[in-house]
Design a protein around this motif. Sequence first.
Motif, PDB file in Angstrom:
ATOM      1  N   ASP A 146      38.322  43.635  36.309  1.00 53.18           N
ATOM      2  CA  ASP A 146      38.984  43.229  37.545  1.00 53.18           C
ATOM      3  C   ASP A 146      38.972  41.708  37.681  1.00 53.18           C
ATOM      4  OD1 ASP A 146      40.127  43.508  40.167  1.00 53.18           O
ATOM      5  OD2 ASP A 146      38.125  43.037  40.962  1.00 53.18           O
ATOM      6  N   ASP A 148      41.031  38.358  39.923  1.00 54.38           N
ATOM      7  CA  ASP A 148      42.004  37.862  40.892  1.00 54.38           C
ATOM      8  C   ASP A 148      43.222  37.322  40.137  1.00 54.38           C
ATOM      9  OD1 ASP A 148      43.267  35.538  42.501  1.00 54.38           O
ATOM     10  OD2 ASP A 148      42.037  36.569  43.998  1.00 54.38           O
ATOM     11  N   ARG A 150      45.238  34.955  40.702  1.00 59.21           N
ATOM     12  CA  ARG A 150      45.306  33.499  40.595  1.00 59.21           C
ATOM     13  C   ARG A 150      44.417  32.982  39.479  1.00 59.21           C
ATOM     14  NH1 ARG A 150      45.378  31.509  46.969  1.00 59.21           N
ATOM     15  NH2 ARG A 150      47.261  32.692  47.569  1.00 59.21           N
ATOM     16  N   GLU A 171      53.408  36.243  41.965  1.00 58.85           N
ATOM     17  CA  GLU A 171      52.058  36.609  42.366  1.00 58.85           C
ATOM     18  C   GLU A 171      52.012  37.943  43.105  1.00 58.85           C
ATOM     19  OE1 GLU A 171      48.304  34.912  45.047  1.00 58.85           O
ATOM     20  OE2 GLU A 171      50.005  33.614  44.587  1.00 58.85           O
ATOM     21  N   VAL A 175      49.465  41.052  42.496  1.00 58.16           N
ATOM     22  CA  VAL A 175      48.564  41.521  43.554  1.00 58.16           C
ATOM     23  C   VAL A 175      48.694  43.031  43.705  1.00 58.16           C
ATOM     24  CG1 VAL A 175      48.116  41.468  46.039  1.00 58.16           C
ATOM     25  CG2 VAL A 175      48.459  39.326  44.791  1.00 58.16           C
ATOM     26  N   ARG A 178      46.895  44.697  40.747  1.00 58.88           N
ATOM     27  CA  ARG A 178      45.429  44.713  40.887  1.00 58.88           C
ATOM     28  C   ARG A 178      44.977  45.733  41.931  1.00 58.88           C
ATOM     29  NH1 ARG A 178      41.430  40.216  43.634  1.00 58.88           N
ATOM     30  NH2 ARG A 178      39.480  40.974  42.692  1.00 58.88           N
ATOM     31  N   THR A 179      45.670  45.775  43.057  1.00 54.46           N
ATOM     32  CA  THR A 179      45.319  46.711  44.114  1.00 54.46           C
ATOM     33  C   THR A 179      45.405  48.152  43.621  1.00 54.46           C
ATOM     34  OG1 THR A 179      46.080  45.170  45.820  1.00 54.46           O
ATOM     35  CG2 THR A 179      45.910  47.504  46.436  1.00 54.46           C
ATOM     36  N   ASP A 196      33.496  42.964  37.034  1.00 54.41           N
ATOM     37  CA  ASP A 196      34.023  41.670  37.472  1.00 54.41           C
ATOM     38  C   ASP A 196      34.304  40.824  36.239  1.00 54.41           C
ATOM     39  OD1 ASP A 196      34.499  39.128  38.419  1.00 54.41           O
ATOM     40  OD2 ASP A 196      32.740  39.042  39.721  1.00 54.41           O
TER      41      ASP A 196
END
Length: 220
Positions: A146, A148, A150, A171, A175, A178-179, A196
């Motif tokens: 996982d 972010d 960015r 982006e 997003v 990822r969600t 992480d």
Amino acid sequence: MSVPAHAADRPHAGLFVTFEGGDGAGKTTQSTLLQEWLERSGRTVVRTREPGGTEVGVLVRDIVLHHRGDIAPRAEALLYAADRAHHIATVVRPALDRGDTVIQDRYLDSSVAYQGAGRVLGRDEVRDLSLWATEGLLPDLTVLLDLDPRVARERLDADDKPFDRLEAEREGFHVRVRTEFLALAEAEPDRFLVLDATRPAADLADAVRARVGGMLPDAP
């Protein structure tokens, strides 16, 4: 040879491990480290990826990731499913039936995240398509790295390589991807190991080995 209790119910003799996550999360690095660890213990490992794990897959990969024109979202999803059907039938299932460990970069969870959520085609529709294409084959373990979006973009920028069609999306697309990955992991906690991806590579590798080691039969 003793087998862990949860391995006895598998429909195949081998172990199927997939790595998922956004672009730049470190899937290739962790796949390589796991492969090296398993091979040092004498295990036979088949390392593969989607798309691109077969000659047919290489052609599909060039279309879905590097085609210069637009591809309709449903056509994109179908191309991934076609590649997956051929790949599982000709590479993955035979390896699992032999008792090999298959380590794969991306599988059906990527389609659910990228086409289902990213392209807004719907989770259930894309998942059902892939399950039909693969005759219901699910990984024994899915490692989700996982990250972010960015941070992922910063990593990709640092590589100084041209972006493929999916990497180049805005982006908001990443997003949603990822969600969806996190939602998939929450829905199937027994199958997923969520890590992480900002942690040091060695720490991530240790966590993956700990999980995989508990799923393996005794050393050959």
